[in-house]
Scaffold this active site. Structure first.
Site, PDB file in Angstrom:
ATOM      1  N   SER A 204       3.249  10.374   1.044  1.00 42.52           N
ATOM      2  CA  SER A 204       2.385  11.153   1.925  1.00 42.52           C
ATOM      3  C   SER A 204       0.935  10.959   1.501  1.00 42.52           C
ATOM      4  CB  SER A 204       2.747  12.642   1.879  1.00 42.52           C
ATOM      5  OG  SER A 204       4.084  12.852   2.294  1.00 42.52           O
TER       6      SER A 204
ATOM      7  N   TRP B  45       2.603  20.184  -1.290  1.00 44.66           N
ATOM      8  CA  TRP B  45       2.802  20.229   0.157  1.00 44.66           C
ATOM      9  C   TRP B  45       3.500  18.983   0.702  1.00 44.66           C
ATOM     10  CZ3 TRP B  45       0.612  15.945   2.121  1.00 44.66           C
ATOM     11  CH2 TRP B  45      -0.479  15.382   1.449  1.00 44.66           C
ATOM     12  N   CYS B  46       3.623  17.951  -0.108  1.00 47.74           N
ATOM     13  CA  CYS B  46       4.160  16.663   0.346  1.00 47.74           C
ATOM     14  C   CYS B  46       5.687  16.729   0.481  1.00 47.74           C
ATOM     15  CB  CYS B  46       3.746  15.556  -0.627  1.00 47.74           C
ATOM     16  SG  CYS B  46       4.592  13.978  -0.352  1.00 47.74           S
ATOM     17  N   TYR B  47       6.198  16.264   1.612  1.00 48.68           N
ATOM     18  CA  TYR B  47       7.649  16.274   1.859  1.00 48.68           C
ATOM     19  C   TYR B  47       8.377  15.400   0.855  1.00 48.68           C
ATOM     20  CZ  TYR B  47      12.040  14.845   4.046  1.00 48.68           C
ATOM     21  OH  TYR B  47      13.358  14.553   4.288  1.00 48.68           O
TER      22      TYR B  47
ATOM     23  N   ALA C 184       2.078  16.140  -4.953  1.00 49.78           N
ATOM     24  CA  ALA C 184       1.366  17.224  -4.275  1.00 49.78           C
ATOM     25  C   ALA C 184       2.420  18.200  -3.755  1.00 49.78           C
ATOM     26  CB  ALA C 184       0.523  16.676  -3.124  1.00 49.78           C
TER      27      ALA C 184
END
Length: 487
Positions: free
Chosen positions: A318, A169-171, A167
């Site tokens: 995440s 947005w996932c760190y 994803a």
């Protein structure tokens, strides 16, 4: 005076000569009534002697099982993968144990709670996952982009297909991206898909291909899956047989893993050294075959207020809280040591109402419907009371924990969980089984026989006294009316 005569002089029960006694119908009737009364009272006394009574008291908890309480459980989560399912315990004293695995077992299940395979093996825990420290911007485009339209085509074309489900947005997805892209570029150069055709590396953006990610039960990002040609079986209730990679995420580790996978294809002799092989096997293990998980086992907690929590947990993944569904079914939840069926039947015989509240949640379903929205945490508030039963049989001590349960749902700002709040009462119920002693029974029987016999004798004397008094009064009346008598 002889010795026998002296002994006879202290006789408490002197006999009346038979010539001075006379049987009567009234005495016979009274004797029959007395015998029936004796038999009836003896039967009542015998029944009371054989019956068991209990006394109940409330005392401060003096448990013989120590300062810890065992909790046995069996839960099914249709939408929580065994890959990330975690059982945690915490209490007010600061104890916080995460992801218990020693006494907890997990089994993959489908949405209908049916098992889909063998026990899920979590594998060795890794505290630190390596990532590349420097990002090479030139190598950020090396992996093939999979979509729902082309995924099956390539997955069935190559013997090995490695896919990064991520994803943006996932760190952790952002940290993996440069390593994955660079590793994919190196593998493509070494094993050209058109010339070699043994391995293919790609990626899937789960924010764009949600259906594809759900089909492969992706719940945490990033998830690295390794597909082998012909092993992805979707005809059997949507089951998927493939592997997950949990090892280091730096470029060198990823390339080494892919090379080992390629080397294993032609023959066993072409595999790498044993050490490298073991590292790969530890980092790679079977992925969950379905999106649900049944969790069973037990934990031991301190006897203070605390929590038993089931959640999705990972140090290197995440989660999208809006997509998490913590619906679950409670198959079993009990506290303390398990009672054998025989012990439970004895308790039911002794105390009919005991045991009716130790399984309040068993068999109940707690489903997060679409009406409730996203980020829903399921909470259960349990108040636990200990009951001790001391039975007369071998002076056996039986312990049982009963609880009341109140369930609710709440919107959470964090990852949704299933939380069981535990409130243990400092008091306990003590039930003691009591039975009359044999000496008390014999004393009462003697009192019944002697008392009834004495009362009947008194009634006989009173009857004769009444008859003689009536005759005397009759005689006195005749003499008063006719002082000169009859001639």
């Amino acid at each position: 005076m002889t010795t026998a005569s002296r002994l006879k002089s202290v006789d408490f029960y002197r006999k009346i000569p038979r010539d001075l006694t006379e049987a009567s119908l009234s005495g016979a009737g009274l004797s029959i009534v007395a015998a029936l009364a004796m038999v009836f009272l003896f039967g009542m006394e015998l029944n009371e002697y054989l019956s068991v009574t209990t006394t109940t008291s409330v005392i401060v908890d003096k448990s013989s099982d120590g300062d810890f309480l065992r909790i046995d459980f069996n839960f099914s989560f249709p939408a929580l993968s065994c890959e990330f399912a975690s059982v945690d315990v915490s209490d007010v004293l600061g104890t916080n144990r995460l992801n218990l695995t020693k006494t907890v077992r997990k089994f993959s299940i489908d949405p209908n709670l049916r098992p889909t395979g063998h026990e899920f093996q979590p594998g060795p825990a890794t505290n630190v996952i390596k990532h590349d420290e420097k990002v090479d911007e030139e190598s950020l485009e090396g992996a093939f982009v999979f979509t729902s339209d082309n995924f099956d085509k390539y997955a069935h074309q190559f013997p090995i297909t490695a896919v990064n489900f991520y994803a943006p947005w996932c760190y952790w997805s952002q940290r993996l991206r440069p390593s994955w892209e660079k590793a994919a570029k190196i593998i493509r150069e070494r094993h050209d898909p058109e010339m070699d055709g043994r391995i293919f590396m790609g990626k899937v953006d789960c924010t764009q291909e949600g259906d594809l990610c759900r089909r492969h039960h992706i719940q945490g990002y990033p998830s690295i899956r390794i597909f082998r040609k012909g092993s992805d079986i979707r005809s059997d209730h949507g089951h998927h047989e493939h592997e997950s990679y949990y090892g280091d995420r730096d470029t060198d580790s990823l390339v080494k893993t892919m090379e080992n996978l390629v080397a294993s294809l032609p023959s066993e002799s072409q595999k790498l050294a044993l050490e490298d092989k073991l590292n790969v096997e530890n980092a790679k293990r079977a992925a969950p075959s379905a999106g649900g998980c049944r969790i069973e086992g037990y934990v031991r907690v301190k006897k203070v207020p605390g929590n038993l929590i089931v959640s999705a947990r990972s140090d290197t993944h995440s989660f999208d809280a809006s997509q998490m569904n913590m619906s679950h079914v409670v198959h079993h939840l009990s506290f303390g040591r398990k009672l054998t069926p025989r012990a439970m039947s004895d308790l039911k015989r002794l105390i009919p109402y005991i045991g009716n509240s130790h399984d309040r949640l068993n068999g109940l379903s707690f489903i997060n419907s679409h009406d409730l929205g996203a980020n829903i945490t399921m909470e259960h508030y349990l108040q636990i009371v200990k009951t001790e039963v001391i039975t007369r049989k071998d002076y056996q001590l039986v312990e049982e924990y009963e609880y009341t349960a109140h369930s609710s749902v709440a919107h959470s700002l964090h990852i949704p969980v299933a939380r069981f709040h535990l409130e243990l009462s400092p008091m306990q119920v003590l039930i003691t089984e009591q039975q009359k002693s044999f000496s008390h029974f014999i004393t009462n029987v003697c009192a019944i026989i002697g008392g009834v016999f004495t009362v009947c004798i008194s009634d006989t004397v009173a009857l004769y006294f009444y008859q003689y008094t009536k005759l005397w009064l009759y005689t006195c009346t005749i003499h008063y009316l006719f002082p000169c008598g009859f001639r």
